[in-house]
Scaffold this active site. Sequence first.
Site, PDB file in Angstrom:
ATOM      1  N   LYS A 141      -4.337   5.351  14.798  1.00 41.00           N
ATOM      2  CA  LYS A 141      -5.015   5.015  13.243  1.00 41.00           C
ATOM      3  C   LYS A 141      -6.008   4.279  13.715  1.00 41.00           C
ATOM      4  CE  LYS A 141       0.269   3.937  12.712  1.00 41.00           C
ATOM      5  NZ  LYS A 141       0.368   4.889  11.922  1.00 41.00           N
TER       6      LYS A 141
ATOM      7  N   ASP B 208       2.121  -1.152  11.674  1.00 42.54           N
ATOM      8  CA  ASP B 208       1.116  -1.588  11.247  1.00 42.54           C
ATOM      9  C   ASP B 208      -0.031  -3.655  12.002  1.00 42.54           C
ATOM     10  OD1 ASP B 208       0.418   0.310  10.180  1.00 42.54           O
ATOM     11  OD2 ASP B 208       0.855  -0.252   7.657  1.00 42.54           O
TER      12      ASP B 208
ATOM     13  N   ARG C  68      -8.432  11.507  12.566  1.00 48.94           N
ATOM     14  CA  ARG C  68      -6.808  11.344  12.801  1.00 48.94           C
ATOM     15  C   ARG C  68      -6.626  12.382  12.990  1.00 48.94           C
ATOM     16  NH1 ARG C  68      -5.544   6.367   9.234  1.00 48.94           N
ATOM     17  NH2 ARG C  68      -3.537   7.001  10.860  1.00 48.94           N
TER      18      ARG C  68
ATOM     19  N   LYS D 208       0.696  -1.154  -0.352  1.00 48.85           N
ATOM     20  CA  LYS D 208       0.212   0.181   0.308  1.00 48.85           C
ATOM     21  C   LYS D 208       1.195   1.450  -0.202  1.00 48.85           C
ATOM     22  CE  LYS D 208      -2.989   0.274   3.286  1.00 48.85           C
ATOM     23  NZ  LYS D 208      -2.777   1.782   3.999  1.00 48.85           N
TER      24      LYS D 208
ATOM     25  N   ARG E  68      -6.201   1.081  17.942  1.00 45.81           N
ATOM     26  CA  ARG E  68      -6.034  -0.138  18.081  1.00 45.81           C
ATOM     27  C   ARG E  68      -5.346  -1.020  18.927  1.00 45.81           C
ATOM     28  NH1 ARG E  68      -3.193  -0.163  11.993  1.00 45.81           N
ATOM     29  NH2 ARG E  68      -4.964  -0.540  10.602  1.00 45.81           N
TER      30      ARG E  68
ATOM     31  N   ARG F 258      -7.726  -3.616   9.137  1.00 41.40           N
ATOM     32  CA  ARG F 258      -6.620  -4.735  10.298  1.00 41.40           C
ATOM     33  C   ARG F 258      -6.756  -5.866  11.422  1.00 41.40           C
ATOM     34  NH1 ARG F 258      -2.476  -3.558   6.879  1.00 41.40           N
ATOM     35  NH2 ARG F 258      -2.015  -1.531   6.470  1.00 41.40           N
TER      36      ARG F 258
ATOM     37  N   ARG G 263       3.162   5.673  -3.209  1.00 41.91           N
ATOM     38  CA  ARG G 263       4.287   7.078  -3.804  1.00 41.91           C
ATOM     39  C   ARG G 263       4.252   6.661  -5.022  1.00 41.91           C
ATOM     40  NH1 ARG G 263       3.939   5.826   1.853  1.00 41.91           N
ATOM     41  NH2 ARG G 263       5.927   6.419   2.803  1.00 41.91           N
TER      42      ARG G 263
HETATM   43  C1  S3P Z   1       3.107   4.821   6.116  1.00 41.02           C
HETATM   44  C2  S3P Z   1       3.395   4.620   7.849  1.00 41.02           C
HETATM   45  C3  S3P Z   1       2.516   4.046   8.579  1.00 41.02           C
HETATM   46  C4  S3P Z   1       1.738   3.286   8.658  1.00 41.02           C
HETATM   47  C5  S3P Z   1       1.095   3.282   7.088  1.00 41.02           C
HETATM   48  C6  S3P Z   1       1.813   3.998   6.108  1.00 41.02           C
HETATM   49  C7  S3P Z   1       3.703   4.651   4.778  1.00 41.02           C
HETATM   50  O1  S3P Z   1       1.906   5.365   9.525  1.00 41.02           O
HETATM   51  O2  S3P Z   1       1.258   3.166  10.130  1.00 41.02           O
HETATM   52  O3  S3P Z   1       0.383   2.730   7.347  1.00 41.02           O
HETATM   53  O4  S3P Z   1       2.664   4.598   4.258  1.00 41.02           O
HETATM   54  O5  S3P Z   1       4.299   5.791   5.502  1.00 41.02           O
HETATM   55  P1  S3P Z   1       3.344   6.631  10.287  1.00 41.02           P
HETATM   56  O6  S3P Z   1       4.262   7.157   9.377  1.00 41.02           O
HETATM   57  O7  S3P Z   1       2.375   7.543  10.513  1.00 41.02           O
HETATM   58  O8  S3P Z   1       3.032   5.974  11.389  1.00 41.02           O
END
Ligand code: S3P
Length: 748
Positions: free
Chosen positions: A655, A628, A435, A334, A659, A701, A339
């Site tokens: 999150k 995660d 959030r 993901k 969680r 999740r 990106r």
């Molecule tokens: C992610 C970073 C993480 C992760 C999220 C995806 C990313 O979050 O929990 O599912 O793609 O940069 P945080 O950077 O806020 O920890």
Amino acid sequence: MVPEAQTLLDSSRPLFNRIAVIGLGLIGGSVAAAARHSGLAGEVLAADSRPEELALGADLGIIDGYGSIAEIVTGADLVVIAVPVRATVPVLEEAKPHLSADAIVTDVGSTKGSFVQAVQEVFGTWPPRVIPGHPIAGSEKSGVRAARADLFADHKVILTPPDQADAEAVDRLTALWSAFGATVLTMAVTDHDEVLAATSHLPHLIAFSLVDTLAGEEQNMEIFRYAAGGFRDFTRIAASDPVMWHDIFLSNREAVLRVIDHFTEDLANLRQAIEDQDGAALLRVFTRAQAARNHFSRMLSGQAYVTDMTQKPVRFRLQPGGKVTGDVRVPGDKSISHRSIMLGALAHGITEVEGFLEGEDSLATVQAFRDMGVTIEGPENGRVRIHGVGLHGLQPPRGPIYLGNSGTGMRLFCGLLAAQAFDTELSGDDSLSRRPMNRVAEPLRAMGSVIETEEGGRPPLKIRGGNRLSGIHYDMPVASAQVKSCLLLAGLYADGMTSVHEPAPTRDHTERMLEGFGYHVHRDGATVSVIGGGELTACHIDVPSDISSAAFLMVAATIAEGSDLTLRHVGMNPTRTGIINILKLMGADIEVFNEQEIGGEPVADLRVRSAQLRGIEIPEEQVPLAIDEFPVLFIAATCAEGRTVLRGAEELRVKESDRIQVMADGLRAVGVETTVTPDGIIIDGGQTITGGELDSHSDHRIAMSFAVASLRATGEIVINDCANVATSFPGFVELATEVGIRIRSEEK
Ligand code: S3P
């Protein structure tokens, strides 16, 4: 259905003693037919200015009888006005002296502003038991002969009750429409009229106009003789009732004019593109429209991030036990998928992506760029072609950008949109709207951007364009790859250097991918930096399988006795492998082989066999590397011998859900006690997972973790609110079934 409405239906008495339907056409007739058919009315009477329709209605058994408005309204406890909208005032005037004090009055018209005006004109004030309504269930047919008792089944009905509306009347009406099989939504009057102007009124206008234009062409007979396919599909609604539609356009004038102007402008642009032989412009509009159509179809069929709208929650039902075997590949990563679209869109040239995650979150990112004028082909079987527009080539979107459930999307977009010349607004679903966004808004403001948030730094975010950004050094208070990536994206546009220091290593996909696009990222220990003003050059991206999705199956194969599972092409970026490190510390049997590097990211195949786990104190430095994966690690801990202690994980509380708490609640619901701490949890392994019913709080999740828990449960597990699994793991149910998890997905 709201519980009050359900209670009303459960009572043995009919919901209404007498329903008076004024106007016995397609909709009025169908209301009458549905009311009689469902047995929810003592009697259904009708009035209409056309005696032949009334006689036909009685002959067809749709109504119990008919009479004048005064006659049928007297003693009625529900009056349904189903006449063309411009006839509302005289009808209300005639009915008013005969209405009982407790009668509910509603209508079915396509414009609500005009009905509200008519009620105010006739009554002076708003009678609380008048509830405007609109079933979205018409067709090009008209007249009582076309009426059907099932016309409203699986359709939406919009009610637009004013603030002073009587709640019991709203419940009663909701109960009636729900019993007809409809889904009832409530909306503000103006929102209703705007939405309908765009989704119903404009298409009807275009259909009438197109048929009329073609009928006026010289070879009209030839045109109509050969007209099939597209013409027939597109103009079906031009056979609709002219009087009704003339009323609608005159009643919803302002909203309709706005959307006609917008459409006229876009049509002129397409005309110009054809005249100029501008194929790229045509391709851009057509791919965007095709994607939007698919997007809306998915919305209409009730998938993931629109579950609130469609009210079709998904529930998982799991039978206990089983073992996990097979050789599978889980969907694409993901983080990398998001990106790939972002950098591809901002690059020069065409970026080709394979293995792209076709999940709701990354699709929302695709849609956002399409909304900003980027042509994106696909995804089709994980392949996407992005026609990059360069760092300065994005166009202003037409409305707010909707990112569904995706925190990554919102935080990363925030960085790159802070640097654009135009304003934007970012919004999301209920979970995303809770959030925290100050973690990105504050450093971005320090760079010179202007961002407004809702109270407490929550979305929606309003980002002002046209600000020149300057590079800063930022010491991140929390270890967050999203914050780091957001600032690096803003840094591409900023004057000078933007550098970010992280308190602990977080995923570095942005840095790796920027290098892949030819943009240098300087790394010095825990600090990364970019210098603004460069360019990105399109490249090829192979997205590995998401280790966060693989994690569910790793734990599944570990805890279920007799398991042996191979997972292919899993992303093994060392900033993501905390799950493997922690499981191995707990005694898991995970073999890593076929290690290779593809497009700057390490990947490998994994073989996981069942093992007896033991509880551990989870090393704090592993927390960001497995951020995660904790929900499913809690399931592993439950199946381990001894105590597992997690500390330093307060981030889990912000999150997609809290969680720590949601997992503790879910575990309790299936018979497992835990001790929750502010920054973690203590789980004593070896407790029996008895089974039970729990709520995932729309967190993908959490839902998947409890699906895994079923392998060691002694009873059935039911997990509510699972639609969001499609945000990160489309096809989860099918793949889980293939490897041996006894799962069934149900739409409630
Ligand atoms: C992610 C970073 C993480 C992760 C999220 C995806 C990313 O979050 O929990 O599912 O793609 O940069 P945080 O950077 O806020 O920890």
